[in-house]
Design a protein around this motif. Structure first.
Motif, short mmCIF file in Angstrom:
data_model
loop_
_atom_site.label_atom_id
_atom_site.label_comp_id
_atom_site.label_asym_id
_atom_site.label_seq_id
_atom_site.Cartn_x
_atom_site.Cartn_y
_atom_site.Cartn_z
N THR A 149 0.83 -1.20 0.00
CA THR A 149 0.00 0.00 0.00
C THR A 149 0.87 1.26 0.00
O THR A 149 0.66 2.18 -0.80
CB THR A 149 -0.92 0.00 1.24
OG1 THR A 149 -1.69 -1.20 1.20
CG2 THR A 149 -1.85 1.19 1.26
N SER A 209 2.72 1.76 -3.35
CA SER A 209 1.80 2.23 -4.37
C SER A 209 1.49 3.72 -4.16
O SER A 209 1.51 4.51 -5.11
CB SER A 209 0.52 1.40 -4.26
OG SER A 209 -0.17 1.40 -5.45
N LEU A 216 2.37 6.75 -6.75
CA LEU A 216 1.32 7.64 -7.25
C LEU A 216 1.67 9.10 -6.96
O LEU A 216 1.55 9.97 -7.81
CB LEU A 216 -0.02 7.30 -6.60
CG LEU A 216 -0.82 6.14 -7.19
CD1 LEU A 216 -1.96 5.74 -6.26
CD2 LEU A 216 -1.39 6.53 -8.56
N LYS A 248 4.55 10.28 -9.05
CA LYS A 248 4.15 10.43 -10.45
C LYS A 248 3.34 11.72 -10.63
O LYS A 248 3.52 12.46 -11.58
CB LYS A 248 3.34 9.21 -10.89
CG LYS A 248 3.39 9.03 -12.38
CD LYS A 248 2.98 7.64 -12.81
CE LYS A 248 2.86 7.63 -14.32
NZ LYS A 248 1.97 6.63 -14.83
N LYS A 249 2.47 11.96 -9.67
CA LYS A 249 1.65 13.18 -9.75
C LYS A 249 2.55 14.41 -9.80
O LYS A 249 2.27 15.37 -10.51
CB LYS A 249 0.74 13.24 -8.51
CG LYS A 249 -0.06 14.50 -8.44
CD LYS A 249 -0.86 14.61 -7.17
CE LYS A 249 -1.49 15.96 -7.06
NZ LYS A 249 -0.64 16.97 -6.45
N ASP A 264 -6.38 -2.63 0.27
CA ASP A 264 -5.93 -1.25 0.06
C ASP A 264 -5.04 -1.15 -1.18
O ASP A 264 -5.22 -0.28 -2.04
CB ASP A 264 -5.11 -0.74 1.26
CG ASP A 264 -5.86 -0.86 2.57
OD1 ASP A 264 -7.03 -1.31 2.54
OD2 ASP A 264 -5.30 -0.53 3.61
N LEU A 313 -5.29 1.00 -4.83
CA LEU A 313 -4.27 1.96 -5.27
C LEU A 313 -3.64 1.55 -6.60
O LEU A 313 -3.34 2.38 -7.44
CB LEU A 313 -3.19 2.11 -4.19
CG LEU A 313 -3.66 2.80 -2.90
CD1 LEU A 313 -2.56 2.74 -1.85
CD2 LEU A 313 -4.03 4.26 -3.17
N PHE A 361 -5.41 2.79 -9.51
CA PHE A 361 -5.06 4.19 -9.85
C PHE A 361 -3.69 4.23 -10.53
O PHE A 361 -3.47 5.00 -11.46
CB PHE A 361 -5.08 5.08 -8.62
CG PHE A 361 -6.48 5.40 -8.16
CD1 PHE A 361 -7.25 6.32 -8.84
CD2 PHE A 361 -7.03 4.76 -7.06
CE1 PHE A 361 -8.55 6.60 -8.44
CE2 PHE A 361 -8.33 5.04 -6.64
CZ PHE A 361 -9.09 5.96 -7.34
N LEU A 418 -6.17 8.14 2.36
CA LEU A 418 -4.82 8.06 1.80
C LEU A 418 -4.74 8.83 0.48
O LEU A 418 -3.78 9.56 0.22
CB LEU A 418 -4.51 6.57 1.58
CG LEU A 418 -3.08 6.12 1.50
CD1 LEU A 418 -2.30 6.59 2.72
CD2 LEU A 418 -3.02 4.60 1.42
N GLU A 477 -4.53 12.33 1.21
CA GLU A 477 -3.20 12.66 1.74
C GLU A 477 -2.19 12.86 0.61
O GLU A 477 -1.34 13.73 0.68
CB GLU A 477 -2.77 11.52 2.67
CG GLU A 477 -1.69 11.89 3.67
CD GLU A 477 -1.32 10.72 4.58
OE1 GLU A 477 -2.12 9.78 4.75
OE2 GLU A 477 -0.19 10.77 5.11
N ILE A 478 -2.28 12.02 -0.43
CA ILE A 478 -1.31 12.16 -1.52
C ILE A 478 -1.85 13.03 -2.66
O ILE A 478 -1.28 13.08 -3.75
CB ILE A 478 -0.84 10.78 -2.05
CG1 ILE A 478 -2.02 9.93 -2.57
CG2 ILE A 478 -0.07 10.02 -1.00
CD1 ILE A 478 -1.59 8.63 -3.22
N GLU A 479 -2.96 13.67 -2.38
CA GLU A 479 -3.55 14.65 -3.31
C GLU A 479 -3.93 14.07 -4.67
O GLU A 479 -3.85 14.74 -5.69
CB GLU A 479 -2.63 15.87 -3.46
CG GLU A 479 -2.55 16.64 -2.15
CD GLU A 479 -1.49 17.72 -2.14
OE1 GLU A 479 -0.77 17.85 -3.14
OE2 GLU A 479 -1.41 18.44 -1.14
N ILE A 480 -4.36 12.81 -4.65
CA ILE A 480 -4.95 12.23 -5.85
C ILE A 480 -6.46 12.50 -5.78
O ILE A 480 -7.13 12.67 -6.80
CB ILE A 480 -4.67 10.70 -5.93
CG1 ILE A 480 -3.17 10.42 -6.01
CG2 ILE A 480 -5.43 10.04 -7.09
CD1 ILE A 480 -2.48 10.82 -7.30
N ASN A 530 -7.08 11.53 -13.47
CA ASN A 530 -6.20 11.14 -12.36
C ASN A 530 -4.87 11.89 -12.53
O ASN A 530 -4.20 11.74 -13.55
CB ASN A 530 -6.02 9.61 -12.48
CG ASN A 530 -4.91 9.06 -11.61
OD1 ASN A 530 -4.22 9.79 -10.90
ND2 ASN A 530 -4.75 7.75 -11.67
N PRO A 531 -4.48 12.70 -11.52
CA PRO A 531 -3.26 13.50 -11.70
C PRO A 531 -1.98 12.68 -11.81
O PRO A 531 -0.94 13.22 -12.18
CB PRO A 531 -3.24 14.41 -10.47
CG PRO A 531 -4.21 13.84 -9.51
CD PRO A 531 -5.17 12.97 -10.25
N ALA A 532 -2.06 11.38 -11.50
CA ALA A 532 -0.86 10.54 -11.64
C ALA A 532 -0.89 9.77 -12.96
O ALA A 532 -0.11 8.87 -13.19
CB ALA A 532 -0.76 9.56 -10.48
#
Ligand code: SF4
Ligand code: SF4
Lengths: 222, 135
Positions: free
Chosen positions: A44, A47, A51, A54-55, B47, B51, B54, B90, B93-96, B131-133
C-alpha cells in the motif's frame, strides 16, 4: 509484541527524497500484526508513494520486499540482493529492525518508515494497548498481573492516588485506573493481602535509565 | 496539442451484488474505458489493489458490494467499506483525491442502480479531471 505506527506519507516522502531507487522493506512479525509494516502495508505504501511521485512528476523506482523478521540476521540476509540494487532502504520494522539492517549493510542509508510506539497487546481487532515498559525487574506477581509501571499514569507502586472516579484515571479519561484494576483482580484471586505489603521505590537501574541493555546467554554462544 | 484521454474506471465488484459489469447497458460505451474486477466477496478488496488500479491509470475506482446485513460471508461488505474509507483518506493525503474512490451497496442483480452509479462517476470525473498521476 512491538507496536508501531506508519509515519505520515509527507514525512516519508521527505526522508526518501534524496534517493531515486528505494527498497521498501517490511517485517512480517510485530509490525505486520499492528498493520504498520507487513507485506500489505509495504504494498500500500509503495503504491501510494509511486502515485504521489508520479503526480509531482518525480522520477522514482520503488521495490517491495518483506522478510519474516528484521531483527534477526538469518532473515535479514534474504534482503541482501534487493538492498544491493537500491540506493536506500525504507524499513517498516520497529527501531530495532531498522538498526539491525543498518548494522548489517554498512554502505546503504536505512531510513525509518514507522514510529515505534510501545510493547503491547492486541486487545481486540484494530485496538492495541501498551502493557509493559520493559523495566527490567518485573513485579507483576505482586500486582495480580497488571502493571502499574506502565498502566498507572503516575507509576504508583503502593496503591491508587485517590483521584480516579468510577474506575477511570484522573489523568486521562480514556484510560482505566490501573490500581482499580489491580485491586479488583487481587480480590478475585483472594490476594488482597498483597496490598498490605510495602513495595519499595522502583529501582530504575535495570531499566533503560542505566543505558542500553544487553542480554547475554553464554550457553547459546558458538 | 495533447490528445484527450478517455476516462477510465475500474470497478471491483462482488459477484453476489453484480455478476458482470462489462455487459452493463451503459450509454456511449465507446467514450470511456471500464475495467471490471470480479470478486467472490467484497472483503477480497485490499488497500493495495485499489491503489494499483489508480497506478494503472484509472481516473476513478468503484466498489460494488451487497447491501449491509446481506453479505453471504457475514461482514465482507463492512470490511470493504472500512478499507475504502481508509484508502479515500490516503488518496486525499497524496492529493490524488479521495472522491475518485467510492463504494456502493447494490441489491443482487440491480443493474439499473449500477448503471446509474457508473454514469454519475463519469460525470464526477468530468468535473474532477483526469487522475493527476496518469500521464
Ligand atoms: S524487527 Fe521489530 S517488528 Fe520486526 S520482528 Fe523484530 S521486533 Fe518485531
Ligand atoms: S513490571 Fe516492568 S517488566 Fe513487568 S510488565 Fe511492568 S514494565 Fe514490564
Amino acid at each position: 509484541m512491538i507496536v508501531g505506527k506508519q509515519k505520515p506519507i509527507a514525512e516519508i516522502k521527505e526522508i526518501i527524497s534524496p534517493y531515486k531507487k528505494v527498497l521498501v522493506l517490511g517485517c512480517g512479525t510485530c509490525v505486520k500484526t499492528c498493520f504498520a509494516g507487513g507485506e500489505d502495508e509495504v504494498a500500500t505504501l509503495s503504491s501510494a508513494l509511486r502515485l504521489s511521485c508520479k503526480k509531482e512528476g518525480k522520477d522514482i523506482y520503488i521495490e517491495e520486499l518483506t522478510v519474516e523478521r528484521q531483527c534477526e540476521d538469518e532473515f535479514i540476509r534474504e534482503a541482501a540482493i534487493a538492498i544491493s540494487k537500491n540506493s536506500a532502504v525504507l524499513s517498516l520494522a520497529c527501531g530495532a529492525g531498522v538498526q539491525a539492517i543498518a548494522r548489517r549493510f554498512g554502505d546503504v542509508p536505512v531510513l525509518p518508515g514507522v514510529n515505534t510506539t510501545f510493547i503491547g497487546v492486541l486487545e481486540k481487532q484494530g485496538l492495541f494497548t501498551e502493557e509493559c515498559l520493559g523495566c527490567g525487574d518485573c513485579k507483576l506477581a505482586a500486582f495480580g498481573g497488571i502493571c502499574p509501571v506502565t498502566r498507572c499514569a503516575k507509576k504508583l507502586q503502593n496503591g491508587p492516588c485517590g483521584g480516579s472516579q468510577n474506575g477511570i484515571c484522573e489523568v486521562n479519561p480514556d484510560t482505566e485506573c490501573a490500581w482499580q484494576q489491580i485491586i479488583t483482580r487481587l480480590g478475585n484471586l483472594g490476594q488482597l493481602d498483597n496490598l498490605k505489603k510495602y513495595n519499595p521505590p522502583k529501582d530504575w537501574r535495570p531499566s533503560h535509565a542505566g543505558g542500553p541493555r544487553k542480554l547475554v546467554r553464554e550457553d547459546h554462544f558458538i | 496539442m495533447k490528445k484527450k484521454l478517455k476516462p477510465k474506471i475500474t470497478v471491483f465488484h462482488c459477484i453476489n451484488a453484480i455478476n458482470n459489469c462489462e455487459s452493463l447497458p451503459i450509454p456511449y460505451k465507446d467514450t470511456f474505458k471500464l475495467k471490471s474486477v470480479k470478486m467472490a466477496c467484497s472483503s477480497m478488496v485490499k488497500d493495495a489493489f485499489l491503489l494499483r488500479a489508480f497506478e494503472a491509470g484509472s481516473d476513478a475506482v468503484i466498489v460494488f458490494v451487497c447491501p449491509e446485513g446481506q453479505c453471504r460471508y457475514v461482514e465482507g461488505n463492512i470490511r470493504a467499506k472500512n478499507r475504502v474509507n481508509w484508502v479515500k483518506n490516503l488518496l486525499d493525503e497524496i492529493e490524488i483525491g479521495g472522491r475518485r474512490l467510492s463504494i456502493h451497496n447494490i441489491a443482487n442483480g440491480d443493474t439499473e442502480a449500477a448503471v446509474r452509479i457508473i454514469r454519475q462517476v463519469l460525470a464526477d470525473i468530468n468535473e474532477l479531471g483526469p487522475n493527476p498521476a496518469r500521464h
